[in-house]
Scaffold this active site. Structure first.
Site, PDB file in Angstrom:
ATOM      1  N   LYS A  93     -13.257   8.366  16.708  1.00 30.73           N
ATOM      2  CA  LYS A  93     -13.741   9.387  15.514  1.00 30.73           C
ATOM      3  C   LYS A  93     -14.821   8.800  14.620  1.00 30.73           C
ATOM      4  CE  LYS A  93     -11.043  13.001  17.345  1.00 30.73           C
ATOM      5  NZ  LYS A  93     -11.276  14.289  17.550  1.00 30.73           N
ATOM      6  N   GLN A 115     -23.121   1.591  -1.334  1.00 29.73           N
ATOM      7  CA  GLN A 115     -22.665   0.828  -0.097  1.00 29.73           C
ATOM      8  C   GLN A 115     -23.593   0.756   1.217  1.00 29.73           C
ATOM      9  OE1 GLN A 115     -18.974   3.145   0.172  1.00 29.73           O
ATOM     10  NE2 GLN A 115     -19.186   2.950   2.312  1.00 29.73           N
ATOM     11  N   HIS A 118     -13.025  14.765  10.042  1.00 27.61           N
ATOM     12  CA  HIS A 118     -12.600  14.727  11.526  1.00 27.61           C
ATOM     13  C   HIS A 118     -11.340  14.370  11.589  1.00 27.61           C
ATOM     14  CE1 HIS A 118     -13.024  10.305  11.423  1.00 27.61           C
ATOM     15  NE2 HIS A 118     -14.168  10.528  10.967  1.00 27.61           N
ATOM     16  N   GLU A 119     -10.770  14.516  12.684  1.00 24.82           N
ATOM     17  CA  GLU A 119      -9.382  14.158  12.682  1.00 24.82           C
ATOM     18  C   GLU A 119      -8.776  12.779  12.417  1.00 24.82           C
ATOM     19  OE1 GLU A 119     -11.258  15.613  15.037  1.00 24.82           O
ATOM     20  OE2 GLU A 119     -10.057  17.105  16.186  1.00 24.82           O
ATOM     21  N   GLY A 120      -9.557  11.776  12.278  1.00 25.59           N
ATOM     22  CA  GLY A 120      -9.497  10.541  11.563  1.00 25.59           C
ATOM     23  C   GLY A 120      -8.755  10.590  10.185  1.00 25.59           C
ATOM     24  N   HIS A 121      -9.758  11.351   9.466  1.00 29.43           N
ATOM     25  CA  HIS A 121      -9.463  11.714   8.081  1.00 29.43           C
ATOM     26  C   HIS A 121      -8.187  12.533   8.044  1.00 29.43           C
ATOM     27  CE1 HIS A 121     -14.237  11.493   8.044  1.00 29.43           C
ATOM     28  NE2 HIS A 121     -13.646  10.387   7.211  1.00 29.43           N
ATOM     29  N   GLY A 140     -16.557  12.295   3.504  1.00 26.79           N
ATOM     30  CA  GLY A 140     -16.942  13.656   3.939  1.00 26.79           C
ATOM     31  C   GLY A 140     -17.280  13.496   5.504  1.00 26.79           C
TER      32      GLY A 140
HETATM   33  P1  AMP Z   1     -15.475   7.436   5.766  1.00 26.15           P
HETATM   34  O1  AMP Z   1     -15.460   8.764   5.445  1.00 26.15           O
HETATM   35  O2  AMP Z   1     -15.982   7.102   7.083  1.00 26.15           O
HETATM   36  O3  AMP Z   1     -15.752   6.471   4.691  1.00 26.15           O
HETATM   37  O4  AMP Z   1     -13.874   7.198   6.203  1.00 26.15           O
HETATM   38  C1  AMP Z   1     -12.911   7.457   5.199  1.00 26.15           C
HETATM   39  C2  AMP Z   1     -11.490   6.658   5.641  1.00 26.15           C
HETATM   40  O5  AMP Z   1     -11.070   7.475   6.941  1.00 26.15           O
HETATM   41  C3  AMP Z   1     -11.464   5.333   5.924  1.00 26.15           C
HETATM   42  O6  AMP Z   1     -10.064   4.938   5.409  1.00 26.15           O
HETATM   43  C4  AMP Z   1     -11.587   5.221   7.404  1.00 26.15           C
HETATM   44  O7  AMP Z   1     -11.043   4.027   7.880  1.00 26.15           O
HETATM   45  C5  AMP Z   1     -10.828   6.736   7.685  1.00 26.15           C
HETATM   46  N1  AMP Z   1     -11.166   6.770   9.034  1.00 26.15           N
HETATM   47  C6  AMP Z   1     -12.510   7.203   9.710  1.00 26.15           C
HETATM   48  N2  AMP Z   1     -12.280   7.378  10.899  1.00 26.15           N
HETATM   49  C7  AMP Z   1     -11.185   7.098  11.387  1.00 26.15           C
HETATM   50  C8  AMP Z   1     -10.758   7.269  12.646  1.00 26.15           C
HETATM   51  N3  AMP Z   1     -11.171   7.464  13.885  1.00 26.15           N
HETATM   52  N4  AMP Z   1      -9.236   7.187  12.576  1.00 26.15           N
HETATM   53  C9  AMP Z   1      -8.573   6.844  11.657  1.00 26.15           C
HETATM   54  N5  AMP Z   1      -8.967   6.569  10.147  1.00 26.15           N
HETATM   55  C10 AMP Z   1     -10.403   6.890  10.216  1.00 26.15           C
END
Ligand code: AMP
Length: 278
Positions: A184, A61, A34-37, A31
């Protein structure tokens, strides 16, 4: 988009979609989207009939002294972002749904975790594969979408899927960055103004390392120079700098295979990771 909070409801929804022959894409997240998600949701939307995004800040984790409590959360924001970016279902289970009782069978990762975050965050990847195994069983995705930003996670999930015959295609998406190069991350909100100014230098340092590799400098020299560059930053401290084979994550002497240059850096309230693959 529907929001589903219970495992039972999620399972019956998926059963119905599967009976209709629909391909399910899955985007697991913690959650504070952001633009990565969003890039993962868009890719899943292009390639699958149904996109399930999950939001679960997975307690198993996080280590005892890590930022579980401080991890940013904003469900209303996440709901809007997921809805506007092609998610059909937002799976938002509680901790008691996901961990109703102490499991009598534990998962332990034994490969690809003795370096990088696996070394610095003992038990972290055991928690990651535990929650993903649960989520994969509940959601039964045809494809699961992960970001290259968490490169070691990708390597571990690749092994999990192969070792335990999950019929899931792992789709790895590129790291999305701010204009100044900072990757991000939900944790970026925990940087103060000074730290935010300095943070893009992590990616600059990785790019310098890449250029040096292209010019023929040795792995040893480049790792040392990268480490020195980070030591000169005015805030924070280096957690690790490594140059390893990818995805095996073994030490290397030369750049004659797929290689990851990875770092983790601690600011006061946020530990950031970044990497490039060459
Ligand atoms: P998280 O919410 O941080 O556990 O991330 C969820 C998913 O989003 C994971 O597969 C991350 O690798 C991916 N993710 C997080 N940040 C980025 C980003 N800047 N660019 C691409 N994918 C991302």
């Amino acid at each position: 988009m529907i929001v589903v909070e219970t495992i039972g409801e999620m399972q019956s929804y998926i059963k119905e979609q599967k009976q209709n022959g629909f391909k399910v894409g899955f985007v697991p997240t913690m959650g504070f989207l952001h633009e990565g998600h969003v890039s993962l949701m868009h890719r899943a939307n292009q390639e699958c009939d149904i996109v399930v995004t999950s939001i679960f800040v997975n307690p198993t984790q996080f280590g005892p002294n890590e930022d579980f409590e401080r991890y940013p959360r904003d469900f209303e924001w996440d709901e809007r972002i997921a809805k506007d970016n092609g998610s059909d279902v937002l799976f938002y289970p509680s901790s008691t749904q996901m961990y109703p009782n102490e499991a009598g069978t534990k998962l332990t990762v034994t490969k690809r975790t003795n370096r990088l975050c696996g070394e610095k965050r003992p038990g972290h990847f055991d928690g990651v594969v535990t929650v993903l195994t649960k989520l994969f069983h509940i959601i039964q995705p045809d494809r699961a979408y992960f970001g290259q930003k968490d490169a070691q996670q990708v390597a571990v999930v690749d092994d999990l899927i192969n070792s335990y015959f999950f019929p899931i295609e792992l789709v790895v998406c590129p790291t999305i960055r701010e204009e100044d190069g900072l990757a991000k991350s939900s944790r970026n909100v925990n940087l103060n103004d000074d730290e935010r100014q300095i943070a893009p230098k992590l990616y600059e340092a990785l790019n310098e390392a890449r250029e040096k590799a292209q010019k023929g400098e040795t792995v040893f020299e480049i790792r040392q120079a990268l480490s020195d560059t980070l030591d000169r930053l005015e805030r924070g401290e280096t957690d690790y700098v490594e140059i390893l084979s990818y995805p095996e994550l073994e030490p290397i002497k030369t750049f004659d295979q797929k290689t990851i240059i990875a770092l983790a850096y601690r600011f006061e309230s946020a530990r950031l990771i970044d990497n490039i693959i060459i």
